[in-house]
Design an enzyme around this catalytic site. Structure first.
Site, PDB file in Angstrom:
ATOM      1  N   ASP A   1       1.149  -1.355  -0.451  1.00 13.13           N
ATOM      2  CA  ASP A   1      -0.013  -0.214  -0.032  1.00 13.13           C
ATOM      3  C   ASP A   1       0.980   1.370  -0.002  1.00 13.13           C
ATOM      4  O   ASP A   1       2.080   1.197  -0.193  1.00 13.13           O
ATOM      5  CB  ASP A   1      -1.200  -0.365   0.834  1.00 13.13           C
ATOM      6  CG  ASP A   1      -1.725  -1.148   1.258  1.00 13.13           C
ATOM      7  OD1 ASP A   1      -1.842  -2.161   0.051  1.00 13.13           O
ATOM      8  OD2 ASP A   1      -2.076  -1.405   2.445  1.00 13.13           O
TER       9      ASP A   1
ATOM     10  N   THR B   1      -9.707 -16.067   5.325  1.00 11.10           N
ATOM     11  CA  THR B   1     -10.270 -14.877   5.263  1.00 11.10           C
ATOM     12  C   THR B   1      -9.445 -14.072   3.963  1.00 11.10           C
ATOM     13  O   THR B   1     -10.363 -13.379   3.202  1.00 11.10           O
ATOM     14  CB  THR B   1     -10.423 -14.634   6.627  1.00 11.10           C
ATOM     15  OG1 THR B   1     -11.244 -15.394   7.853  1.00 11.10           O
ATOM     16  CG2 THR B   1     -10.755 -13.098   6.447  1.00 11.10           C
ATOM     17  N   LYS B   2      -8.211 -14.244   3.704  1.00 13.77           N
ATOM     18  CA  LYS B   2      -7.665 -13.351   3.443  1.00 13.77           C
ATOM     19  C   LYS B   2      -6.753 -14.343   2.107  1.00 13.77           C
ATOM     20  O   LYS B   2      -5.930 -15.469   2.930  1.00 13.77           O
ATOM     21  CB  LYS B   2      -6.793 -12.472   4.213  1.00 13.77           C
ATOM     22  CG  LYS B   2      -5.444 -11.934   3.076  1.00 13.77           C
ATOM     23  CD  LYS B   2      -4.180 -10.796   3.967  1.00 13.77           C
ATOM     24  CE  LYS B   2      -3.876  -9.927   3.372  1.00 13.77           C
ATOM     25  NZ  LYS B   2      -2.680  -8.784   4.278  1.00 13.77           N
TER      26      LYS B   2
ATOM     27  N   SER C   1     -13.313 -13.072  11.086  1.00 17.98           N
ATOM     28  CA  SER C   1     -14.083 -14.170  11.071  1.00 17.98           C
ATOM     29  C   SER C   1     -14.222 -14.818  12.665  1.00 17.98           C
ATOM     30  O   SER C   1     -15.508 -14.711  12.989  1.00 17.98           O
ATOM     31  CB  SER C   1     -13.230 -15.626  10.306  1.00 17.98           C
ATOM     32  OG  SER C   1     -11.916 -15.835  10.242  1.00 17.98           O
TER      33      SER C   1
ATOM     34  N   MET D   1      -6.563 -46.025  27.723  1.00 13.59           N
ATOM     35  CA  MET D   1      -5.858 -46.110  26.116  1.00 13.59           C
ATOM     36  C   MET D   1      -6.775 -45.923  25.357  1.00 13.59           C
ATOM     37  O   MET D   1      -8.090 -46.206  25.268  1.00 13.59           O
ATOM     38  CB  MET D   1      -4.931 -47.407  25.744  1.00 13.59           C
ATOM     39  CG  MET D   1      -4.174 -48.092  27.137  1.00 13.59           C
ATOM     40  SD  MET D   1      -3.610 -47.333  27.811  1.00 13.59           S
ATOM     41  CE  MET D   1      -2.314 -47.283  26.531  1.00 13.59           C
TER      42      MET D   1
ATOM     43  N   CYS E   1       8.191 -44.952  23.725  1.00 16.83           N
ATOM     44  CA  CYS E   1       6.997 -44.370  24.221  1.00 16.83           C
ATOM     45  C   CYS E   1       6.088 -44.406  25.559  1.00 16.83           C
ATOM     46  O   CYS E   1       5.257 -43.924  26.288  1.00 16.83           O
ATOM     47  CB  CYS E   1       5.821 -45.605  23.598  1.00 16.83           C
ATOM     48  SG  CYS E   1       6.181 -44.999  22.091  1.00 16.83           S
TER      49      CYS E   1
END
Ligand code: 3NM
Length: 521
Positions: free
Chosen positions: A91, A138-139, A200, A284, A441
Protein backbone atom coordinates in the site's frame (compact mmCIF):
# COMPACT_ATOMS: atom_id res chain seq x y z
CA UNK A 1 -3.39 8.86 24.09
CA UNK A 2 -2.56 5.26 24.94
CA UNK A 3 -4.30 2.90 22.55
CA UNK A 4 -5.64 -0.45 23.74
CA UNK A 5 -4.77 -3.02 21.07
CA UNK A 6 -5.87 -6.07 23.02
CA UNK A 7 -8.91 -7.09 20.97
CA UNK A 8 -8.48 -5.73 17.48
CA UNK A 9 -11.37 -6.26 15.08
CA UNK A 10 -10.81 -6.19 11.32
CA UNK A 11 -14.04 -6.03 9.32
CA UNK A 12 -14.97 -8.10 6.30
CA UNK A 13 -17.91 -7.62 3.99
CA UNK A 14 -17.61 -10.79 1.91
CA UNK A 15 -20.71 -13.03 1.92
CA UNK A 16 -18.72 -16.03 3.23
CA UNK A 17 -18.13 -14.23 6.53
CA UNK A 18 -20.65 -11.40 6.82
CA UNK A 19 -23.45 -13.43 5.20
CA UNK A 20 -26.41 -11.14 4.66
CA UNK A 21 -26.05 -9.33 7.96
CA UNK A 22 -25.46 -5.66 8.62
CA UNK A 23 -21.82 -4.77 9.24
CA UNK A 24 -22.56 -1.73 11.36
CA UNK A 25 -24.80 -3.75 13.69
CA UNK A 26 -22.12 -6.40 14.03
CA UNK A 27 -19.40 -3.89 14.82
CA UNK A 28 -21.70 -2.21 17.35
CA UNK A 29 -22.27 -5.54 19.12
CA UNK A 30 -18.55 -6.35 19.01
CA UNK A 31 -17.55 -2.99 20.45
CA UNK A 32 -20.10 -3.42 23.22
CA UNK A 33 -18.70 -6.89 23.85
CA UNK A 34 -15.18 -5.55 24.39
CA UNK A 35 -13.38 -4.95 21.09
CA UNK A 36 -10.80 -2.24 21.75
CA UNK A 37 -9.92 -1.07 18.21
CA UNK A 38 -11.56 -1.50 14.81
CA UNK A 39 -10.19 -1.50 11.29
CA UNK A 40 -12.53 -1.10 8.33
CA UNK A 41 -11.19 -3.47 5.70
CA UNK A 42 -13.22 -3.41 2.52
CA UNK A 43 -11.52 -4.27 -0.75
CA UNK A 44 -14.57 -3.92 -3.00
CA UNK A 45 -16.74 -0.89 -2.22
CA UNK A 46 -16.50 2.35 -4.19
CA UNK A 47 -14.86 5.31 -2.50
CA UNK A 48 -18.12 7.11 -1.78
CA UNK A 49 -19.62 4.05 -0.16
CA UNK A 50 -16.46 3.48 1.83
CA UNK A 51 -16.59 6.97 3.28
CA UNK A 52 -20.26 6.51 4.12
CA UNK A 53 -19.62 3.15 5.88
CA UNK A 54 -16.60 4.61 7.69
CA UNK A 55 -18.72 7.45 9.05
CA UNK A 56 -21.42 5.05 10.22
CA UNK A 57 -18.86 2.83 11.94
CA UNK A 58 -17.20 5.86 13.46
CA UNK A 59 -20.46 6.82 15.19
CA UNK A 60 -20.51 3.37 16.77
CA UNK A 61 -16.85 3.29 17.80
CA UNK A 62 -16.69 6.89 19.06
CA UNK A 63 -19.50 6.15 21.48
CA UNK A 64 -17.14 3.74 23.26
CA UNK A 65 -13.87 5.62 22.74
CA UNK A 66 -12.68 2.89 20.43
CA UNK A 67 -10.37 4.07 17.61
CA UNK A 68 -11.40 3.37 14.01
CA UNK A 69 -8.76 2.83 11.34
CA UNK A 70 -9.17 2.41 7.60
CA UNK A 71 -7.34 -0.28 5.69
CA UNK A 72 -5.07 1.10 3.00
CA UNK A 73 -7.08 4.26 2.17
CA UNK A 74 -5.59 7.43 3.63
CA UNK A 75 -8.08 9.47 1.60
CA UNK A 76 -11.05 7.68 3.15
CA UNK A 77 -9.56 8.10 6.64
CA UNK A 78 -9.20 11.83 6.05
CA UNK A 79 -12.65 12.22 4.54
CA UNK A 80 -14.35 10.31 7.36
CA UNK A 81 -12.23 11.94 10.06
CA UNK A 82 -11.29 8.65 11.76
CA UNK A 83 -8.29 7.98 14.01
CA UNK A 84 -5.91 6.41 11.49
CA UNK A 85 -5.03 3.81 8.88
CA UNK A 86 -3.63 0.36 8.54
CA UNK A 87 -1.28 -0.18 5.60
CA UNK A 88 0.06 -3.33 3.99
CA UNK A 89 3.46 -3.76 2.39
CA UNK A 90 2.03 -3.04 -1.06
CA UNK A 91 0.00 0.00 0.00
CA UNK A 92 1.00 3.65 0.39
CA UNK A 93 4.36 3.98 2.16
CA UNK A 94 4.52 4.79 5.84
CA UNK A 95 6.29 8.16 5.48
CA UNK A 96 3.72 9.44 2.99
CA UNK A 97 0.83 8.23 5.15
CA UNK A 98 2.31 10.02 8.16
CA UNK A 99 2.83 13.21 6.17
CA UNK A 100 -0.78 13.16 4.99
CA UNK A 101 -2.36 12.19 8.32
CA UNK A 102 -0.13 14.05 10.76
CA UNK A 103 1.67 13.03 13.95
CA UNK A 104 -1.41 12.14 16.00
CA UNK A 105 -2.95 9.62 13.62
CA UNK A 106 -2.64 5.96 14.47
CA UNK A 107 -0.74 4.22 11.69
CA UNK A 108 -0.27 0.47 11.66
CA UNK A 109 1.70 -1.65 9.21
CA UNK A 110 1.43 -5.32 8.26
CA UNK A 111 4.70 -7.22 8.70
CA UNK A 112 5.42 -10.77 7.62
CA UNK A 113 9.14 -10.92 8.41
CA UNK A 114 11.71 -9.55 10.85
CA UNK A 115 12.95 -7.15 8.20
CA UNK A 116 9.49 -5.75 7.48
CA UNK A 117 8.70 -5.48 11.19
CA UNK A 118 11.89 -3.64 12.12
CA UNK A 119 11.70 -1.31 9.11
CA UNK A 120 8.11 -0.30 9.92
CA UNK A 121 8.82 0.12 13.64
CA UNK A 122 11.88 2.27 13.00
CA UNK A 123 9.96 4.17 10.33
CA UNK A 124 7.50 5.39 12.95
CA UNK A 125 4.58 2.95 12.82
CA UNK A 126 2.45 3.09 15.96
CA UNK A 127 1.76 -0.60 15.82
CA UNK A 128 2.46 -3.63 13.66
CA UNK A 129 0.10 -6.38 12.52
CA UNK A 130 2.32 -9.48 12.59
CA UNK A 131 1.29 -12.51 10.60
CA UNK A 132 0.13 -14.60 9.00
CA UNK A 133 0.04 -16.70 12.18
CA UNK A 134 -2.01 -19.66 10.93
CA UNK A 135 -3.46 -20.41 7.53
CA UNK A 136 -6.79 -18.68 7.03
CA UNK A 137 -9.33 -18.59 4.26
CA UNK A 138 -10.33 -15.02 5.14
CA UNK A 139 -7.54 -13.33 3.20
CA UNK A 140 -6.37 -14.38 -0.23
CA UNK A 141 -2.68 -14.24 -1.08
CA UNK A 142 -1.36 -14.37 2.46
CA UNK A 143 2.41 -14.66 2.50
CA UNK A 144 4.23 -17.18 4.66
CA UNK A 145 2.65 -18.76 7.72
CA UNK A 146 4.85 -17.70 10.63
CA UNK A 147 3.28 -19.61 13.54
CA UNK A 148 4.02 -18.70 17.12
CA UNK A 149 7.73 -19.36 16.52
CA UNK A 150 7.86 -16.71 13.78
CA UNK A 151 6.00 -14.23 15.98
CA UNK A 152 8.49 -14.81 18.75
CA UNK A 153 11.41 -14.16 16.40
CA UNK A 154 9.85 -10.92 15.21
CA UNK A 155 9.12 -9.76 18.76
CA UNK A 156 12.63 -10.63 19.80
CA UNK A 157 14.13 -8.61 16.93
CA UNK A 158 11.80 -5.68 17.68
CA UNK A 159 12.89 -5.63 21.31
CA UNK A 160 16.41 -4.68 20.25
CA UNK A 161 15.56 -2.36 17.33
CA UNK A 162 15.57 1.45 17.49
CA UNK A 163 11.83 1.52 18.30
CA UNK A 164 11.47 -1.27 20.85
CA UNK A 165 8.22 -0.02 22.31
CA UNK A 166 6.22 -0.26 19.07
CA UNK A 167 2.90 -1.96 19.76
CA UNK A 168 2.11 -5.29 18.13
CA UNK A 169 -0.88 -7.47 17.36
CA UNK A 170 -0.90 -10.76 15.50
CA UNK A 171 -3.29 -11.78 12.75
CA UNK A 172 -4.32 -14.84 10.77
CA UNK A 173 -6.40 -17.74 12.01
CA UNK A 174 -6.74 -16.38 15.55
CA UNK A 175 -9.85 -17.40 17.47
CA UNK A 176 -11.03 -18.30 20.96
CA UNK A 177 -9.38 -21.72 20.84
CA UNK A 178 -5.85 -20.41 20.28
CA UNK A 179 -5.72 -16.82 21.59
CA UNK A 180 -4.25 -17.58 25.00
CA UNK A 181 -1.70 -20.02 23.66
CA UNK A 182 -0.56 -17.68 20.89
CA UNK A 183 -0.05 -14.83 23.36
CA UNK A 184 1.82 -17.19 25.68
CA UNK A 185 4.03 -19.00 23.18
CA UNK A 186 4.91 -15.97 21.07
CA UNK A 187 6.24 -13.95 24.00
CA UNK A 188 9.95 -13.17 23.69
CA UNK A 189 11.88 -12.54 26.93
CA UNK A 190 11.47 -8.76 26.76
CA UNK A 191 8.58 -8.19 24.37
CA UNK A 192 5.15 -9.64 23.95
CA UNK A 193 2.11 -9.01 21.79
CA UNK A 194 -0.27 -6.25 22.86
CA UNK A 195 -3.26 -8.03 21.40
CA UNK A 196 -4.82 -10.23 18.79
CA UNK A 197 -6.47 -9.16 15.54
CA UNK A 198 -9.37 -11.18 14.22
CA UNK A 199 -11.80 -11.15 11.34
CA UNK A 200 -13.91 -14.30 11.16
CA UNK A 201 -13.78 -15.06 14.90
CA UNK A 202 -16.03 -12.04 15.46
CA UNK A 203 -17.53 -10.96 12.14
CA UNK A 204 -18.39 -14.57 11.26
CA UNK A 205 -19.68 -15.43 14.74
CA UNK A 206 -23.38 -16.03 15.28
CA UNK A 207 -23.20 -13.79 18.34
CA UNK A 208 -20.50 -11.12 17.78
CA UNK A 209 -21.16 -9.59 21.22
CA UNK A 210 -20.41 -12.87 23.00
CA UNK A 211 -17.48 -13.64 20.70
CA UNK A 212 -15.88 -10.28 21.50
CA UNK A 213 -16.58 -10.68 25.21
CA UNK A 214 -14.97 -14.11 25.21
CA UNK A 215 -11.88 -12.93 23.31
CA UNK A 216 -11.49 -10.06 25.74
CA UNK A 217 -11.63 -12.49 28.66
CA UNK A 218 -9.09 -14.76 26.99
CA UNK A 219 -6.54 -12.02 26.26
CA UNK A 220 -6.80 -10.89 29.86
CA UNK A 221 -6.19 -14.30 31.44
CA UNK A 222 -3.17 -16.56 31.02
CA UNK A 223 -3.82 -20.06 29.67
CA UNK A 224 -4.64 -22.77 32.21
CA UNK A 225 -1.40 -24.62 31.45
CA UNK A 226 0.78 -21.57 32.26
CA UNK A 227 1.67 -22.28 35.86
CA UNK A 228 4.44 -20.26 37.44
CA UNK A 229 7.45 -22.51 37.92
CA UNK A 230 9.51 -22.90 41.07
CA UNK A 231 12.65 -24.68 39.96
CA UNK A 232 15.13 -25.51 42.74
CA UNK A 233 18.76 -24.51 42.26
CA UNK A 234 21.40 -27.19 41.82
CA UNK A 235 18.98 -29.81 40.50
CA UNK A 236 21.91 -31.87 39.19
CA UNK A 237 23.41 -32.27 42.69
CA UNK A 238 22.88 -35.64 44.43
CA UNK A 239 21.60 -34.10 47.66
CA UNK A 240 19.14 -31.87 45.80
CA UNK A 241 17.96 -34.86 43.74
CA UNK A 242 17.46 -36.86 46.92
CA UNK A 243 15.42 -34.05 48.38
CA UNK A 244 13.35 -33.09 45.35
CA UNK A 245 12.54 -36.36 43.55
CA UNK A 246 10.89 -38.52 46.26
CA UNK A 247 8.12 -35.96 46.97
CA UNK A 248 7.12 -36.09 43.31
CA UNK A 249 6.77 -39.90 43.46
CA UNK A 250 4.73 -39.49 46.63
CA UNK A 251 2.49 -36.86 45.05
CA UNK A 252 1.97 -39.18 42.10
CA UNK A 253 0.99 -42.01 44.43
CA UNK A 254 -1.47 -39.76 46.24
CA UNK A 255 -3.05 -38.51 43.05
CA UNK A 256 -2.99 -41.73 41.00
CA UNK A 257 -3.56 -39.48 38.00
CA UNK A 258 -5.37 -40.58 34.93
CA UNK A 259 -2.87 -41.05 32.13
CA UNK A 260 -4.75 -40.82 28.88
CA UNK A 261 -2.74 -42.39 26.09
CA UNK A 262 -3.56 -41.73 22.47
CA UNK A 263 -0.92 -44.09 21.34
CA UNK A 264 0.06 -46.52 18.67
CA UNK A 265 -1.20 -50.05 18.35
CA UNK A 266 2.21 -51.55 19.10
CA UNK A 267 2.63 -50.32 22.66
CA UNK A 268 -0.85 -50.01 24.12
CA UNK A 269 -0.62 -52.95 26.48
CA UNK A 270 2.96 -52.22 27.58
CA UNK A 271 2.22 -48.53 28.15
CA UNK A 272 -0.80 -49.37 30.30
CA UNK A 273 1.34 -51.72 32.40
CA UNK A 274 4.08 -49.13 32.83
CA UNK A 275 1.48 -46.55 33.89
CA UNK A 276 0.13 -48.96 36.52
CA UNK A 277 3.60 -49.79 37.83
CA UNK A 278 4.56 -46.13 38.32
CA UNK A 279 1.30 -45.41 40.13
CA UNK A 280 -0.83 -43.83 37.41
CA UNK A 281 -4.21 -44.88 36.15
CA UNK A 282 -4.01 -45.60 32.42
CA UNK A 283 -6.72 -45.18 29.87
CA UNK A 284 -5.99 -45.99 26.27
CA UNK A 285 -8.40 -44.04 24.11
CA UNK A 286 -7.79 -42.74 20.62
CA UNK A 287 -11.28 -41.29 20.37
CA UNK A 288 -11.03 -37.49 20.41
CA UNK A 289 -14.70 -37.00 21.16
CA UNK A 290 -14.41 -38.47 24.63
CA UNK A 291 -11.35 -36.35 25.44
CA UNK A 292 -13.30 -33.40 26.94
CA UNK A 293 -14.84 -35.73 29.54
CA UNK A 294 -11.49 -37.38 30.27
CA UNK A 295 -9.67 -34.02 30.46
CA UNK A 296 -11.98 -32.98 33.30
CA UNK A 297 -10.62 -35.84 35.40
CA UNK A 298 -7.41 -33.84 36.01
CA UNK A 299 -4.96 -36.24 34.41
CA UNK A 300 -2.44 -36.04 31.58
CA UNK A 301 -2.58 -36.78 27.88
CA UNK A 302 0.04 -38.47 25.72
CA UNK A 303 -0.18 -37.85 22.00
CA UNK A 304 1.96 -40.55 20.44
CA UNK A 305 1.84 -40.50 16.66
CA UNK A 306 3.44 -43.91 16.20
CA UNK A 307 0.69 -45.14 13.91
CA UNK A 308 -0.80 -41.82 12.80
CA UNK A 309 -3.68 -41.66 10.32
CA UNK A 310 -5.62 -38.69 8.95
CA UNK A 311 -8.53 -39.60 11.21
CA UNK A 312 -6.17 -40.06 14.16
CA UNK A 313 -4.75 -36.61 13.64
CA UNK A 314 -8.20 -35.04 13.98
CA UNK A 315 -8.71 -36.98 17.20
CA UNK A 316 -5.36 -35.79 18.57
CA UNK A 317 -6.28 -32.18 17.84
CA UNK A 318 -9.63 -32.45 19.63
CA UNK A 319 -7.97 -34.02 22.65
CA UNK A 320 -5.15 -31.49 22.66
CA UNK A 321 -7.65 -28.63 22.76
CA UNK A 322 -9.63 -30.32 25.53
CA UNK A 323 -6.57 -30.78 27.75
CA UNK A 324 -5.19 -27.31 26.98
CA UNK A 325 -8.43 -25.70 28.02
CA UNK A 326 -8.28 -27.21 31.50
CA UNK A 327 -4.49 -27.08 31.84
CA UNK A 328 -3.98 -30.86 31.87
CA UNK A 329 -0.37 -31.69 30.91
CA UNK A 330 0.10 -32.93 27.37
CA UNK A 331 3.15 -34.84 26.16
CA UNK A 332 3.88 -35.08 22.45
CA UNK A 333 5.78 -38.11 21.23
CA UNK A 334 6.46 -37.48 17.53
CA UNK A 335 7.31 -41.11 16.77
CA UNK A 336 9.05 -41.49 13.44
CA UNK A 337 8.52 -37.78 12.77
CA UNK A 338 11.01 -37.67 9.94
CA UNK A 339 10.10 -40.97 8.32
CA UNK A 340 7.38 -39.84 5.92
CA UNK A 341 5.86 -36.69 4.45
CA UNK A 342 2.60 -37.50 6.28
CA UNK A 343 4.37 -37.55 9.63
CA UNK A 344 6.26 -34.32 8.97
CA UNK A 345 2.96 -32.66 8.09
CA UNK A 346 1.31 -34.17 11.18
CA UNK A 347 4.03 -32.64 13.36
CA UNK A 348 3.38 -29.19 11.90
CA UNK A 349 -0.38 -29.57 12.24
CA UNK A 350 -0.13 -30.64 15.86
CA UNK A 351 2.28 -27.87 16.86
CA UNK A 352 -0.05 -25.34 15.25
CA UNK A 353 -3.06 -26.95 16.91
CA UNK A 354 -2.24 -26.70 20.58
CA UNK A 355 0.26 -26.52 23.40
CA UNK A 356 2.43 -29.42 24.46
CA UNK A 357 3.90 -29.19 27.94
CA UNK A 358 6.65 -31.55 26.90
CA UNK A 359 7.91 -32.86 23.58
CA UNK A 360 9.83 -36.12 23.82
CA UNK A 361 11.73 -37.79 21.03
CA UNK A 362 14.98 -39.24 19.84
CA UNK A 363 17.54 -37.13 18.03
CA UNK A 364 15.99 -37.42 14.58
CA UNK A 365 12.50 -36.79 15.88
CA UNK A 366 13.51 -33.69 17.81
CA UNK A 367 15.47 -32.42 14.82
CA UNK A 368 12.38 -32.84 12.67
CA UNK A 369 10.19 -31.03 15.18
CA UNK A 370 12.76 -28.24 15.42
CA UNK A 371 12.98 -28.04 11.63
CA UNK A 372 16.72 -28.66 11.60
CA UNK A 373 16.63 -32.16 10.12
CA UNK A 374 17.11 -30.80 6.59
CA UNK A 375 16.91 -33.66 4.16
CA UNK A 376 17.76 -36.36 6.69
CA UNK A 377 15.50 -39.30 6.01
CA UNK A 378 14.60 -41.15 9.16
CA UNK A 379 14.31 -44.87 8.58
CA UNK A 380 11.23 -46.26 10.29
CA UNK A 381 10.70 -45.39 13.90
CA UNK A 382 14.04 -46.60 15.30
CA UNK A 383 16.40 -44.08 16.83
CA UNK A 384 19.31 -44.55 14.45
CA UNK A 385 22.84 -43.44 15.17
CA UNK A 386 23.54 -40.06 16.71
CA UNK A 387 25.05 -37.51 14.39
CA UNK A 388 25.57 -34.81 16.99
CA UNK A 389 27.72 -34.20 20.04
CA UNK A 390 26.18 -33.66 23.47
CA UNK A 391 26.50 -29.88 23.49
CA UNK A 392 25.03 -29.63 20.03
CA UNK A 393 22.10 -31.86 21.05
CA UNK A 394 21.66 -29.86 24.25
CA UNK A 395 21.60 -26.55 22.36
CA UNK A 396 18.96 -27.91 19.99
CA UNK A 397 16.82 -29.10 22.90
CA UNK A 398 17.18 -25.81 24.76
CA UNK A 399 16.34 -23.74 21.68
CA UNK A 400 13.26 -25.81 20.89
CA UNK A 401 12.10 -25.50 24.51
CA UNK A 402 12.51 -21.73 24.29
CA UNK A 403 10.69 -21.60 20.97
CA UNK A 404 7.72 -23.66 22.18
CA UNK A 405 7.94 -22.30 25.74
CA UNK A 406 7.74 -25.81 27.14
CA UNK A 407 9.96 -28.74 28.09
CA UNK A 408 11.84 -30.84 25.57
CA UNK A 409 13.31 -34.26 26.29
CA UNK A 410 15.67 -35.82 23.78
CA UNK A 411 16.39 -39.46 24.48
CA UNK A 412 19.63 -41.22 23.65
CA UNK A 413 22.62 -42.78 25.39
CA UNK A 414 22.63 -39.48 27.28
CA UNK A 415 19.20 -37.89 27.51
CA UNK A 416 18.84 -34.13 27.40
CA UNK A 417 16.01 -32.36 29.22
CA UNK A 418 15.48 -28.60 29.06
CA UNK A 419 12.90 -25.97 29.92
CA UNK A 420 14.81 -23.38 27.92
CA UNK A 421 16.59 -22.09 31.01
CA UNK A 422 17.98 -25.15 32.72
CA UNK A 423 19.39 -27.93 30.54
CA UNK A 424 20.18 -31.30 32.09
CA UNK A 425 22.09 -34.28 30.72
CA UNK A 426 20.96 -37.62 32.16
CA UNK A 427 23.30 -40.57 31.77
CA UNK A 428 21.07 -43.36 33.10
CA UNK A 429 19.40 -46.18 31.19
CA UNK A 430 20.42 -49.48 29.65
CA UNK A 431 20.93 -50.76 26.14
CA UNK A 432 18.06 -53.25 26.60
CA UNK A 433 15.70 -50.27 26.44
CA UNK A 434 16.80 -49.90 22.84
CA UNK A 435 16.26 -53.60 22.17
CA UNK A 436 12.58 -53.79 23.12
CA UNK A 437 9.62 -52.10 21.53
CA UNK A 438 7.91 -49.16 23.14
CA UNK A 439 10.54 -48.02 25.61
CA UNK A 440 10.49 -44.48 24.25
CA UNK A 441 6.70 -44.50 24.09
CA UNK A 442 6.32 -45.69 27.67
CA UNK A 443 8.81 -43.10 28.85
CA UNK A 444 6.38 -40.58 27.35
CA UNK A 445 3.57 -42.16 29.37
CA UNK A 446 5.70 -42.00 32.51
CA UNK A 447 6.70 -38.38 32.10
CA UNK A 448 3.09 -37.36 31.35
CA UNK A 449 1.89 -38.89 34.62
CA UNK A 450 4.71 -37.20 36.52
CA UNK A 451 3.83 -33.81 35.08
CA UNK A 452 0.46 -34.05 36.83
CA UNK A 453 2.31 -34.54 40.11
CA UNK A 454 4.61 -31.55 39.61
CA UNK A 455 2.72 -28.78 37.85
CA UNK A 456 4.74 -26.06 39.56
CA UNK A 457 8.00 -27.86 38.98
CA UNK A 458 7.68 -29.34 35.56
CA UNK A 459 11.38 -29.96 35.05
CA UNK A 460 11.71 -31.68 38.42
CA UNK A 461 8.68 -33.81 37.62
CA UNK A 462 10.02 -34.77 34.21
CA UNK A 463 13.42 -35.56 35.70
CA UNK A 464 11.76 -37.75 38.34
CA UNK A 465 10.01 -39.72 35.61
CA UNK A 466 13.17 -40.17 33.55
CA UNK A 467 15.23 -41.27 36.56
CA UNK A 468 12.62 -43.73 37.79
CA UNK A 469 12.30 -45.20 34.32
CA UNK A 470 15.99 -45.47 33.54
CA UNK A 471 17.24 -46.55 36.94
CA UNK A 472 14.55 -49.26 36.95
CA UNK A 473 15.97 -50.41 33.61
CA UNK A 474 19.50 -50.51 35.04
CA UNK A 475 18.35 -52.55 38.03
CA UNK A 476 16.36 -54.93 35.89
CA UNK A 477 19.23 -55.51 33.48
CA UNK A 478 21.51 -56.45 36.37
CA UNK A 479 19.20 -59.11 37.71
CA UNK A 480 20.29 -62.71 37.45
CA UNK A 481 17.00 -63.79 35.95
CA UNK A 482 17.42 -61.33 33.10
CA UNK A 483 19.30 -62.80 30.19
CA UNK A 484 18.29 -60.50 27.38
CA UNK A 485 15.53 -58.20 26.11
CA UNK A 486 12.79 -60.83 26.50
CA UNK A 487 13.34 -61.46 30.20
CA UNK A 488 14.13 -57.79 30.66
CA UNK A 489 10.56 -56.58 30.00
CA UNK A 490 8.84 -58.21 33.01
CA UNK A 491 11.83 -57.46 35.24
CA UNK A 492 11.67 -53.83 34.20
CA UNK A 493 7.99 -53.64 35.21
CA UNK A 494 8.89 -55.25 38.54
CA UNK A 495 11.65 -52.71 39.18
CA UNK A 496 9.43 -49.74 38.33
CA UNK A 497 6.98 -51.06 40.88
CA UNK A 498 9.70 -51.86 43.44
CA UNK A 499 11.32 -48.43 43.24
CA UNK A 500 7.98 -46.76 43.75
CA UNK A 501 7.30 -48.91 46.82
CA UNK A 502 10.77 -48.24 48.26
CA UNK A 503 10.33 -44.51 47.83
CA UNK A 504 6.91 -44.53 49.47
CA UNK A 505 8.41 -46.45 52.37
CA UNK A 506 10.96 -43.67 52.83
CA UNK A 507 13.90 -45.32 51.12
CA UNK A 508 15.32 -43.18 48.32
CA UNK A 509 18.66 -45.00 47.95
CA UNK A 510 17.87 -45.91 44.35
CA UNK A 511 18.57 -42.27 43.54
CA UNK A 512 22.24 -42.81 44.32
CA UNK A 513 22.48 -44.24 40.83
CA UNK A 514 21.30 -40.95 39.27
CA UNK A 515 23.74 -39.49 36.75
CA UNK A 516 22.60 -35.94 36.15
CA UNK A 517 24.70 -32.99 34.99
CA UNK A 518 23.86 -29.42 34.03
CA UNK A 519 24.86 -28.47 30.51
CA UNK A 520 26.44 -25.03 30.32
CA UNK A 521 26.75 -23.23 27.04
N1 3NM B 1 -4.34 -9.97 7.20
P1 3NM B 1 -9.10 -14.37 10.26
S1 3NM B 1 -4.41 -12.44 7.59
C1 3NM B 1 -6.74 -9.29 7.13
O1 3NM B 1 -1.48 -12.01 7.39
C2 3NM B 1 -5.67 -10.28 7.29
O2 3NM B 1 -1.58 -9.90 7.09
C3 3NM B 1 -3.57 -11.02 7.34
O3 3NM B 1 -8.67 -13.30 9.16
C4 3NM B 1 -2.11 -10.99 7.26
O4 3NM B 1 -9.01 -13.69 11.58
C5 3NM B 1 -5.88 -11.63 7.52
O5 3NM B 1 -10.52 -14.67 9.89
C6 3NM B 1 -7.18 -12.31 7.68
O6 3NM B 1 -8.22 -15.54 10.11
C7 3NM B 1 -7.40 -12.78 9.08
Amino acid sequence: MAVDYSVYLVTDNTPAILRSRDLVAIVKAAVEGGVTIVQLRDKTSDTGDLIRIAKQLHEVTKARNVPLLINDRVDVALAAGVEGVHIGQDDIDLASARRLLGPDAIIGVTANSIQEAVTAAEGGADYLGLGTVFSTSTKENTKSIVGTAGLREMLSALSTCAAPSVSTVCIGGINASNTQRVLYQSAAPSKQLDGVAVVSAIIGADDPFKAAQELKRLVETPPAFAVEQKTPVGLEKPDVIRMEIPPVLKALADLTPLCHNMTNMVVQNFAANVALCIGASPIMSNNGSEAPDLARLAGALVVNMGTVTDEGLKNYLSALRAYNSVGGPVVFDPVGAGATTQRRTAVRTLLAGGYFDLIKGNENEIRTVAGTAGDIQQRGVDSGASAMGLRERAALVRDLARRERNLVLMTGATDVLSDGELTLAIGNGHEYLGAITGSGCTLGTTVAAFLVAGKEQKIVAALAGVLLFEIAAERAAKREDVRGPGTFVPAFLDELYAIRKETLEGNPTWLEAAKVATVTF
